[in-house]
Design an enzyme around this catalytic site. Structure first.
Site, PDB file in Angstrom:
ATOM      1  N   GLU A  82       0.868  -1.200   0.000  1.00  0.00           N
ATOM      2  CA  GLU A  82       0.000   0.000   0.000  1.00  0.00           C
ATOM      3  C   GLU A  82       0.891   1.232   0.000  1.00  0.00           C
ATOM      4  OE1 GLU A  82      -2.473   2.513  -0.365  1.00  0.00           O
ATOM      5  OE2 GLU A  82      -3.640   0.701   0.002  1.00  0.00           O
ATOM      6  N   ASP A 109       4.856   1.342  -4.505  1.00  0.00           N
ATOM      7  CA  ASP A 109       4.039   0.990  -5.660  1.00  0.00           C
ATOM      8  C   ASP A 109       4.125  -0.524  -5.911  1.00  0.00           C
ATOM      9  OD1 ASP A 109       2.969   0.580  -8.201  1.00  0.00           O
ATOM     10  OD2 ASP A 109       3.867   2.383  -9.056  1.00  0.00           O
ATOM     11  N   ASP A 132      -8.840   1.077  -7.268  1.00  0.00           N
ATOM     12  CA  ASP A 132      -9.467   2.322  -7.738  1.00  0.00           C
ATOM     13  C   ASP A 132     -10.057   2.093  -9.132  1.00  0.00           C
ATOM     14  OD1 ASP A 132      -8.457   4.372  -5.613  1.00  0.00           O
ATOM     15  OD2 ASP A 132      -6.697   3.196  -6.167  1.00  0.00           O
ATOM     16  N   LYS A 136     -13.537   7.484 -15.336  1.00  0.00           N
ATOM     17  CA  LYS A 136     -13.527   8.307 -16.558  1.00  0.00           C
ATOM     18  C   LYS A 136     -12.675   7.648 -17.635  1.00  0.00           C
ATOM     19  CE  LYS A 136     -14.237  12.669 -14.243  1.00  0.00           C
ATOM     20  NZ  LYS A 136     -13.541  13.561 -13.338  1.00  0.00           N
ATOM     21  N   ASP A 168     -16.687  -3.127  -6.985  1.00  0.00           N
ATOM     22  CA  ASP A 168     -18.113  -2.766  -6.925  1.00  0.00           C
ATOM     23  C   ASP A 168     -18.478  -1.930  -8.149  1.00  0.00           C
ATOM     24  OD1 ASP A 168     -16.487  -0.562  -6.082  1.00  0.00           O
ATOM     25  OD2 ASP A 168     -18.293   0.428  -5.331  1.00  0.00           O
ATOM     26  N   THR A 203     -14.934  -5.216   2.966  1.00  0.00           N
ATOM     27  CA  THR A 203     -13.897  -4.184   3.103  1.00  0.00           C
ATOM     28  C   THR A 203     -14.532  -2.792   3.190  1.00  0.00           C
ATOM     29  OG1 THR A 203     -13.494  -3.495   0.819  1.00  0.00           O
ATOM     30  CG2 THR A 203     -12.503  -5.588   1.497  1.00  0.00           C
ATOM     31  N   PHE A 205     -14.045  -0.121   1.300  1.00  0.00           N
ATOM     32  CA  PHE A 205     -14.532   0.406   0.019  1.00  0.00           C
ATOM     33  C   PHE A 205     -15.719  -0.393  -0.500  1.00  0.00           C
ATOM     34  CE2 PHE A 205     -12.362   4.076  -1.648  1.00  0.00           C
ATOM     35  CZ  PHE A 205     -11.375   4.250  -0.687  1.00  0.00           C
ATOM     36  N   GLU A 206     -15.767  -1.651  -0.151  1.00  0.00           N
ATOM     37  CA  GLU A 206     -16.942  -2.441  -0.540  1.00  0.00           C
ATOM     38  C   GLU A 206     -18.185  -1.847   0.133  1.00  0.00           C
ATOM     39  OE1 GLU A 206     -16.747  -6.468   0.867  1.00  0.00           O
ATOM     40  OE2 GLU A 206     -18.434  -7.072  -0.368  1.00  0.00           O
TER      41      GLU A 206
HETATM   42  C1  SAM Z   1     -10.144   2.080  -3.531  1.00  0.00           C
HETATM   43  S1  SAM Z   1      -8.906   1.700  -2.370  1.00  0.00           S
HETATM   44  C2  SAM Z   1      -9.409   0.089  -1.768  1.00  0.00           C
HETATM   45  C3  SAM Z   1      -8.817  -0.212  -0.429  1.00  0.00           C
HETATM   46  C4  SAM Z   1      -9.207  -1.568   0.189  1.00  0.00           C
HETATM   47  N1  SAM Z   1      -8.730  -2.684  -0.616  1.00  0.00           N
HETATM   48  C5  SAM Z   1     -10.685  -1.676   0.415  1.00  0.00           C
HETATM   49  O1  SAM Z   1     -11.347  -2.478  -0.281  1.00  0.00           O
HETATM   50  O2  SAM Z   1     -11.201  -0.962   1.299  1.00  0.00           O
HETATM   51  C6  SAM Z   1      -7.508   1.290  -3.392  1.00  0.00           C
HETATM   52  C7  SAM Z   1      -6.193   1.345  -2.647  1.00  0.00           C
HETATM   53  O3  SAM Z   1      -5.166   0.868  -3.508  1.00  0.00           O
HETATM   54  C8  SAM Z   1      -3.996   1.627  -3.280  1.00  0.00           C
HETATM   55  N2  SAM Z   1      -3.182   1.515  -4.506  1.00  0.00           N
HETATM   56  C9  SAM Z   1      -3.550   1.865  -5.752  1.00  0.00           C
HETATM   57  N3  SAM Z   1      -2.579   1.577  -6.634  1.00  0.00           N
HETATM   58  C10 SAM Z   1      -1.561   1.036  -5.906  1.00  0.00           C
HETATM   59  C11 SAM Z   1      -0.270   0.551  -6.253  1.00  0.00           C
HETATM   60  N4  SAM Z   1       0.155   0.571  -7.518  1.00  0.00           N
HETATM   61  N5  SAM Z   1       0.514   0.080  -5.288  1.00  0.00           N
HETATM   62  C12 SAM Z   1       0.081   0.067  -3.988  1.00  0.00           C
HETATM   63  N6  SAM Z   1      -1.123   0.507  -3.603  1.00  0.00           N
HETATM   64  C13 SAM Z   1      -1.939   0.987  -4.553  1.00  0.00           C
HETATM   65  C14 SAM Z   1      -4.501   3.028  -2.998  1.00  0.00           C
HETATM   66  O4  SAM Z   1      -3.576   3.785  -2.244  1.00  0.00           O
HETATM   67  C15 SAM Z   1      -5.786   2.739  -2.216  1.00  0.00           C
HETATM   68  O5  SAM Z   1      -5.547   2.731  -0.828  1.00  0.00           O
END
Ligand code: SAM
Length: 227
Positions: A82, A109, A132, A136, A168, A203, A205-206
């Protein structure tokens, strides 16, 4: 990474500053040295004292699902990846309060971690929950789940390894299935949008998606190198 790769890379996240609570700050200071994985570690498995199946969760957000899974599957080692600092702080607090010895964190990353810190055939399971959606059209290129990323994953997973995705966002679910079909070493297990497997808790975000009335899609596939 060479210069052309550096120029080409479109990242799947935007760094949000996000304020750390004092508890998260303390957890980062005190627990990251013992539970974090440094970028120069070339094999995530080396971060554990024991040999056990390795599960990686990419983009764990606030880490509550990861902490739950690690407690529920104590015979497996878990690495969470993360980039969002407060989320890492929050996970580390849970690791401490639940006394979880089977969790390590890479605050980097995921693409770089997979490329530089995972050896071939070193990952048994990869879980990516509610990445994410980048709804768009002009942002679709930022979506994490794309054929080149899936190929990178496949190159690091064991034969027979499980990849579990959830979203979702219905158009992203379709997109995921299409991306998977371009990387045939991943074979869908059962129906593409089956029931939530028992190992995945709900989760953050779910729940956010559900409050907006979104349907939830789970996609489970297996790496099968004879495909
Ligand atoms: C929409 S959130 C979902 C979080 C969690 N999995 C949930 O369901 O509640 C997406 C997460 O992925 C992380 N993220 C996105 N791209 C990433 C990457 N390339 N490497 C590490 N983390 C990443 C973002 O920082 C964010 O916290």
């Amino acid at each position: 990474m060479n210069e052309s790769q550096h120029r080409r890379r479109v990242r799947s996240f935007v760094r949000r500053p996000g304020r750390l609570t004092p508890g998260q700050q303390r957890a980062l200071e005190e627990l990251l040295p013992s539970h974090g994985i440094e970028p120069d570690c070339a094999d995530l498995r080396a971060a554990f004292e024991r040999d056990a199946p390795l599960v990686v969760e990419i983009g764990f957000g606030n880490g509550q699902a990861l902490a739950w899974m690690a407690a529920n599957e104590p015979d497996k080692n878990f690495v969470g990846i993360e980039v969002h600092e407060p989320g890492v702080g929050r996970l580390l607090r849970s690791v401490e309060s639940k006394g979880l010895g089977n969790v390590r964190v890479a605050m980097r990353d995921a693409v770089e971690v997979l490329r530089e810190q995972c050896l071939p055939e070193s990952l048994d399971e990869v879980r990516i929950y509610f990445p994410d959606p980048w709804p768009k059209k002009r942002h679709h290129k930022r979506r994490l789940i794309q054929p080149p990323f899936l190929e990178l994953l496949a190159s690091r997973m064991v034969d027979g390894g499980i990849l579990h995705l959830a979203t979702d966002w219905a158009p992203y679910a379709e997109w995921m299935v299409e991306a998977l079909s371009a990387v045939p070493v991943f074979r869908l297990e059962g129906e593409p949008f089956g029931q939530r497997p028992s190992w995945r808790p709900s989760t953050h975000f779910e729940q956010r998606g559900q409050r907006k009335g979104h349907e939830i899609f789970d996609i489970v596939c297996r790496l099968t190198s004879d495909a």
